[in-house]
Design a protein around this motif. Structure first.
Motif, PDB file in Angstrom:
ATOM      1  N   GLY A 298      33.298  33.438  49.952  1.00  9.54           N
ATOM      2  CA  GLY A 298      34.173  33.012  48.682  1.00  9.54           C
ATOM      3  C   GLY A 298      34.206  33.910  47.560  1.00  9.54           C
ATOM      4  N   ASN A 299      33.083  34.782  47.567  1.00 14.67           N
ATOM      5  CA  ASN A 299      33.016  35.796  46.611  1.00 14.67           C
ATOM      6  C   ASN A 299      34.150  37.089  46.860  1.00 14.67           C
ATOM      7  OD1 ASN A 299      31.651  37.062  44.201  1.00 14.67           O
ATOM      8  ND2 ASN A 299      31.209  38.606  45.421  1.00 14.67           N
ATOM      9  N   THR A 300      34.288  37.335  48.148  1.00 16.86           N
ATOM     10  CA  THR A 300      35.477  38.154  48.616  1.00 16.86           C
ATOM     11  C   THR A 300      36.622  37.492  48.045  1.00 16.86           C
ATOM     12  OG1 THR A 300      34.078  38.800  50.424  1.00 16.86           O
ATOM     13  CG2 THR A 300      36.350  39.296  50.407  1.00 16.86           C
ATOM     14  N   VAL A 301      37.068  36.386  48.265  1.00 17.13           N
ATOM     15  CA  VAL A 301      38.342  35.529  47.956  1.00 17.13           C
ATOM     16  C   VAL A 301      38.564  35.876  46.371  1.00 17.13           C
ATOM     17  CG1 VAL A 301      39.586  33.599  47.717  1.00 17.13           C
ATOM     18  CG2 VAL A 301      38.470  33.982  49.757  1.00 17.13           C
ATOM     19  N   LYS A 302      37.393  35.553  45.633  1.00 14.35           N
ATOM     20  CA  LYS A 302      37.551  35.686  44.217  1.00 14.35           C
ATOM     21  C   LYS A 302      37.770  37.072  43.779  1.00 14.35           C
ATOM     22  CE  LYS A 302      34.692  34.918  40.086  1.00 14.35           C
ATOM     23  NZ  LYS A 302      33.538  34.258  39.639  1.00 14.35           N
ATOM     24  N   GLN A 303      37.169  38.061  44.556  1.00 11.77           N
ATOM     25  CA  GLN A 303      37.582  39.517  44.136  1.00 11.77           C
ATOM     26  C   GLN A 303      38.898  40.020  44.455  1.00 11.77           C
ATOM     27  OE1 GLN A 303      33.755  41.192  46.249  1.00 11.77           O
ATOM     28  NE2 GLN A 303      33.548  42.372  44.321  1.00 11.77           N
ATOM     29  N   PHE A 304      39.606  39.283  45.430  1.00  7.26           N
ATOM     30  CA  PHE A 304      40.987  39.373  45.816  1.00  7.26           C
ATOM     31  C   PHE A 304      41.840  39.238  44.663  1.00  7.26           C
ATOM     32  CE2 PHE A 304      40.694  39.777  50.694  1.00  7.26           C
ATOM     33  CZ  PHE A 304      40.005  40.691  50.702  1.00  7.26           C
ATOM     34  N   TRP A 305      41.311  38.230  43.667  1.00  5.36           N
ATOM     35  CA  TRP A 305      42.034  38.165  42.497  1.00  5.36           C
ATOM     36  C   TRP A 305      41.702  38.868  41.270  1.00  5.36           C
ATOM     37  CZ3 TRP A 305      46.222  36.413  40.148  1.00  5.36           C
ATOM     38  CH2 TRP A 305      45.981  36.011  38.705  1.00  5.36           C
ATOM     39  N   THR A 306      40.241  39.034  41.213  1.00  4.32           N
ATOM     40  CA  THR A 306      39.915  39.713  39.844  1.00  4.32           C
ATOM     41  C   THR A 306      39.966  41.020  39.970  1.00  4.32           C
ATOM     42  OG1 THR A 306      37.727  39.460  40.679  1.00  4.32           O
ATOM     43  CG2 THR A 306      38.413  37.750  39.321  1.00  4.32           C
ATOM     44  N   ASP A 307      39.813  41.865  41.206  1.00  3.53           N
ATOM     45  CA  ASP A 307      39.563  43.231  41.467  1.00  3.53           C
ATOM     46  C   ASP A 307      40.694  44.009  41.974  1.00  3.53           C
ATOM     47  OD1 ASP A 307      37.011  42.522  40.633  1.00  3.53           O
ATOM     48  OD2 ASP A 307      35.945  43.085  42.388  1.00  3.53           O
ATOM     49  N   VAL A 308      41.868  43.173  42.471  1.00  3.37           N
ATOM     50  CA  VAL A 308      42.878  43.918  43.084  1.00  3.37           C
ATOM     51  C   VAL A 308      43.949  44.157  41.845  1.00  3.37           C
ATOM     52  CG1 VAL A 308      44.891  43.538  44.511  1.00  3.37           C
ATOM     53  CG2 VAL A 308      42.658  42.853  45.161  1.00  3.37           C
ATOM     54  N   LEU A 309      44.614  45.425  41.951  1.00  5.08           N
ATOM     55  CA  LEU A 309      45.447  45.711  40.839  1.00  5.08           C
ATOM     56  C   LEU A 309      46.917  45.204  41.330  1.00  5.08           C
ATOM     57  CD1 LEU A 309      44.593  49.279  40.114  1.00  5.08           C
ATOM     58  CD2 LEU A 309      44.099  47.210  38.627  1.00  5.08           C
ATOM     59  N   TRP A 310      47.281  43.944  41.001  1.00  4.42           N
ATOM     60  CA  TRP A 310      48.572  43.339  41.501  1.00  4.42           C
ATOM     61  C   TRP A 310      49.702  43.929  40.625  1.00  4.42           C
ATOM     62  CZ3 TRP A 310      48.626  41.234  46.082  1.00  4.42           C
ATOM     63  CH2 TRP A 310      47.639  40.667  46.691  1.00  4.42           C
ATOM     64  N   GLY A 311      49.204  44.237  39.292  1.00  4.69           N
ATOM     65  CA  GLY A 311      50.348  44.562  38.343  1.00  4.69           C
ATOM     66  C   GLY A 311      51.345  43.507  38.096  1.00  4.69           C
TER      67      GLY A 311
ATOM     68  N   ILE B 232      37.656  30.400  35.918  1.00  7.83           N
ATOM     69  CA  ILE B 232      38.804  31.605  36.180  1.00  7.83           C
ATOM     70  C   ILE B 232      38.418  32.717  35.582  1.00  7.83           C
ATOM     71  CG2 ILE B 232      41.240  32.026  36.201  1.00  7.83           C
ATOM     72  CD1 ILE B 232      41.377  28.994  36.989  1.00  7.83           C
ATOM     73  N   GLU B 233      38.522  33.790  36.212  1.00 13.40           N
ATOM     74  CA  GLU B 233      38.277  35.335  35.517  1.00 13.40           C
ATOM     75  C   GLU B 233      39.844  35.900  35.894  1.00 13.40           C
ATOM     76  OE1 GLU B 233      35.188  37.441  36.439  1.00 13.40           O
ATOM     77  OE2 GLU B 233      33.794  35.864  36.118  1.00 13.40           O
ATOM     78  N   ASN B 234      40.466  36.665  34.729  1.00 17.82           N
ATOM     79  CA  ASN B 234      41.716  37.243  35.093  1.00 17.82           C
ATOM     80  C   ASN B 234      41.393  38.931  34.694  1.00 17.82           C
ATOM     81  OD1 ASN B 234      43.520  34.814  35.585  1.00 17.82           O
ATOM     82  ND2 ASN B 234      42.824  34.310  33.545  1.00 17.82           N
ATOM     83  N   ASN B 235      42.347  39.620  35.456  1.00 14.37           N
ATOM     84  CA  ASN B 235      42.160  40.969  35.373  1.00 14.37           C
ATOM     85  C   ASN B 235      43.314  41.217  34.268  1.00 14.37           C
ATOM     86  OD1 ASN B 235      42.583  43.980  35.603  1.00 14.37           O
ATOM     87  ND2 ASN B 235      41.887  43.886  37.748  1.00 14.37           N
ATOM     88  N   PRO B 236      42.814  41.951  33.278  1.00 16.21           N
ATOM     89  CA  PRO B 236      43.943  42.038  31.929  1.00 16.21           C
ATOM     90  C   PRO B 236      44.704  43.216  32.589  1.00 16.21           C
ATOM     91  CG  PRO B 236      41.785  43.331  31.583  1.00 16.21           C
ATOM     92  CD  PRO B 236      41.493  42.354  32.887  1.00 16.21           C
TER      93      PRO B 236
ATOM     94  N   MET C 213      33.549  33.404  29.670  1.00 17.19           N
ATOM     95  CA  MET C 213      34.609  32.502  29.482  1.00 17.19           C
ATOM     96  C   MET C 213      36.003  33.068  30.095  1.00 17.19           C
ATOM     97  SD  MET C 213      35.832  30.918  25.736  1.00 17.19           S
ATOM     98  CE  MET C 213      36.362  32.385  24.985  1.00 17.19           C
ATOM     99  N   SER C 214      37.009  32.280  30.484  1.00 20.35           N
ATOM    100  CA  SER C 214      38.251  33.024  31.101  1.00 20.35           C
ATOM    101  C   SER C 214      39.119  33.437  29.885  1.00 20.35           C
ATOM    102  CB  SER C 214      39.124  32.050  31.939  1.00 20.35           C
ATOM    103  OG  SER C 214      39.283  30.971  31.282  1.00 20.35           O
ATOM    104  N   ASP C 215      39.963  34.324  30.395  1.00 16.49           N
ATOM    105  CA  ASP C 215      40.955  34.862  29.378  1.00 16.49           C
ATOM    106  C   ASP C 215      42.178  34.173  29.846  1.00 16.49           C
ATOM    107  OD1 ASP C 215      42.705  36.458  28.268  1.00 16.49           O
ATOM    108  OD2 ASP C 215      42.856  38.208  29.373  1.00 16.49           O
ATOM    109  N   CYS C 216      42.566  33.039  29.005  1.00 14.86           N
ATOM    110  CA  CYS C 216      43.395  31.939  28.992  1.00 14.86           C
ATOM    111  C   CYS C 216      44.686  32.661  28.687  1.00 14.86           C
ATOM    112  CB  CYS C 216      43.219  30.865  28.092  1.00 14.86           C
ATOM    113  SG  CYS C 216      41.741  29.847  28.862  1.00 14.86           S
TER     114      CYS C 216
END
Length: 277
Positions: A126-139, A22-26, A1-4
């Motif tokens: 597609g998985n690479t695009v997803k990882q650019f959201w979930t795994d990148v430290l955008w801060g 949608i998954e979000n990096n905490p 489940m996504s972190d809403c």
């Protein structure tokens, strides 16, 4: 489940929480996400993504760019990030930061040779695009600009399903055929339930070097008809210049013709529309 609670689209989201992809990096706090999209390549989508990020940065916002065009990544070159590389920290990726302070992730920042082709099938891309959201430290970011993949294929679908995009900007050029292709992209975004902020018409006109008059290369009636048909706003028009690189540094002695002055009101329109969301 996504972190809403950490999702930028949480306030206006109507998705079922159990089925949301949608998954979000905490570790990240991204306030607004805007995608820049078109129905085909070669219309200046990446250039406009970079222009928008630069203008938002100049206005004092904390900005990042996610280059989701995996098979044709051009954002690093447009930002003069040659020989720069993103770094891995544990399971996360630290994006490259430009001199102005814009955070950037792109496949070309993760490979040794930017001229090597990406010979991957759709699911891997597609998985690479997803990882650019979930795994990148955008801060902490006020805006994340996504240079979307061209067309209406599975990678674009994955991006829209796995990243909480608040709004999409469509890029078009004033030809009937391209408008038809952009219509397909518009219909796709509508079916995905994402708001379209408006259209930027690239290569809309040329400036006469003698009298400074705007000269429309194509019939302006086509643009007005297209906007009426799609019920979308025209966010702005950009001129034809010699090359993409010139577009990003386009200046002449008349400050009214600088790309900053041309793109600034377009960015204001985008900010206004995003704040209304």
């Amino acid at each position: 489940m996504s972190d809403c609670d950490s999702c930028p689209s949480n306030d206006g989201c109507e998705k079922d929480k159990e089925s949301c992809m949608i998954e979000n990096n905490p570790m990240n706090n991204v306030k607004k996400i805007v995608g820049v999209m078109s129905g085909k390549g070669g219309v200046g989508k990446s250039t406009i993504s970079v222009l928008l990020a630069k203008e938002l940065n100049k206005k004092g916002f904390k900005v990042g760019i996610l280059d989701a065009d995996i098979t044709g990544p051009s954002v690093p070159r447009l930002l003069n990030l040659k020989n720069k590389r993103a770094e891995a920290v544990g399971e996360n990726i630290v994006p490259v930061t430009t001199e102005e302070g814009i955070k950037v992730i792109s496949l070309n920042l993760l490979i040794e040779n930017e001229e090597e082709p990406v010979i991957w099938r759709g699911p891997i891309i597609g998985n690479t695009v997803k990882q650019f959201w979930t795994d990148v430290l955008w801060g902490e970011l006020d805006y994340l600009v996504i240079d979307m993949p061209p067309g209406t294929g599975d990678v674009a679908i994955t991006a829209m399903q796995s990243i909480p995009i608040n709004g999409i900007i469509m890029v078009s050029v004033p030809q009937d055929l391209v408008s038809m292709i952009v219509s397909k992209a518009i219909n796709m975004v509508n079916k995905m339930g994402i708001n379209i902020l408006g259209i930027i018409e690239n290569m809309s006109y040329v400036k006469c070097p003698d009298c400074n008059k705007k000269i429309k290369i194509f019939n302006g009636e086509n643009t007005r008809e297209f906007l009426g048909k799609t019920n979308l706003k025209l966010l702005g028009e950009l001129p034809v210049v010699d090359s993409i690189c010139n577009l990003l540094s386009y200046q002449d002695r008349n400050t009214d013709n600088s790309m900053d002055s041309i793109f600034s009101p377009i960015a204001e329109n985008i900010i206004k529309n995003m704040e209304e969301e």
